[in-house]
Design a protein around this motif. Structure first.
Motif: not given
Length: 251
Positions: A68-97
């Protein structure tokens, strides 16, 4: 301690389920957890149940407030956080799926719709379903970004505060731009599948090589190198799309 935890609603959802499991275990006298307490400590069960119920309601209210709290438009969504995974360029496609499927299963509107389930005091069943639908949309969007190497690299740079724009040629040198122009001319002049396939294979080879270099650049937090490599990947990705489009027209 609860207030120090990450506030994203997807994480809160799983903590809620943990507390609910605790409640069921404590209140079921035949459960392993209840049996483990033994008769001598059975008087602790009401306190444990009260704690679990408090934790459940606290996280539900926190989830409501976060939505319900408006989000700061200047702060990007952290898609890694949404998925509950570490920020990393190297990922496991199987684990991500697997992670994506698990989250979507948990957020299915019919999964936890029991009328006996505690909820935010001001939230109706329709609002509950709308909340889960919104969370599912966030998860799907996050998966779409992270699963693709280019969008994943762009997102990491955005989170680092060093984004690059669409087609930002200022990062690339003149030699690379000339090479790209020559490849585009070759694509334009090609008229058969036999002429286009080698161009497609060469383009994909360059992208794979760039991804290997990006993995190292992100791991070592070399921001300028990561921006330069991502800009190259962006151009070669666009060239691949051009080749595939022309091949489809030929067929």
């Amino acid at each position: 301690t609860l207030q120090q935890q990450p506030r994203h609603v997807a994480y809160d959802h799983f903590r809620i389920k943990l507390f609910e499991t605790m409640i069921r275990q404590f209140t079921n006298v035949s459960s392993p957890l209840s049996h483990a307490l033994g008769r001598r400590h059975r008087n602790l069960i009401p306190f444990a149940v009260s704690f679990a119920q408090y934790g459940t309601q606290f996280l539900r209210d926190l989830s409501c407030a976060a939505r319900e709290t408006p989000e700061d438009e200047d702060v990007p969504h952290d898609h890694f956080d949404i998925l509950g995974i570490d920020r990393s360029f190297v990922i496991s496609p199987q684990e991500l799926k697997s992670k994506y499927k698990h989250l979507m299963k948990e957020l299915h509107p019919d999964k936890h719709s029991s009328i006996h389930e505690p909820s935010c005091s001001s939230r109706t069943l329709d609002e509950e379903k709308a909340l889960k639908a919104s969370m599912a949309t966030d998860v799907t969007r996050a998966y779409g970004v992270i699963v693709n190497p280019l969008s994943r690299a762009l997102h990491l740079l955005e989170l680092w505060g060093a984004p690059i724009g669409e087609g930002d040629s200022s990062i690339l040198g003149n030699n690379l731009l000339m090479e790209i122009m020559e490849v585009r001319e070759d694509i334009e002049n090609a008229s058969t599948d036999e002429e286009l396939r080698p161009l497609l294979e060469s383009c994909r080879f360059k992208q794979n090589d760039l991804c290997d270099q990006l993995a190292e650049a992100f791991r070592e937090e070399r921001v300028d190198d990561a921006r330069f490599l991502t800009a190259q990947l962006q151009y070669w990705n666009r060239i691949e799309e051009t080749v595939l489009d022309k091949i489809s027209h030929i067929h």
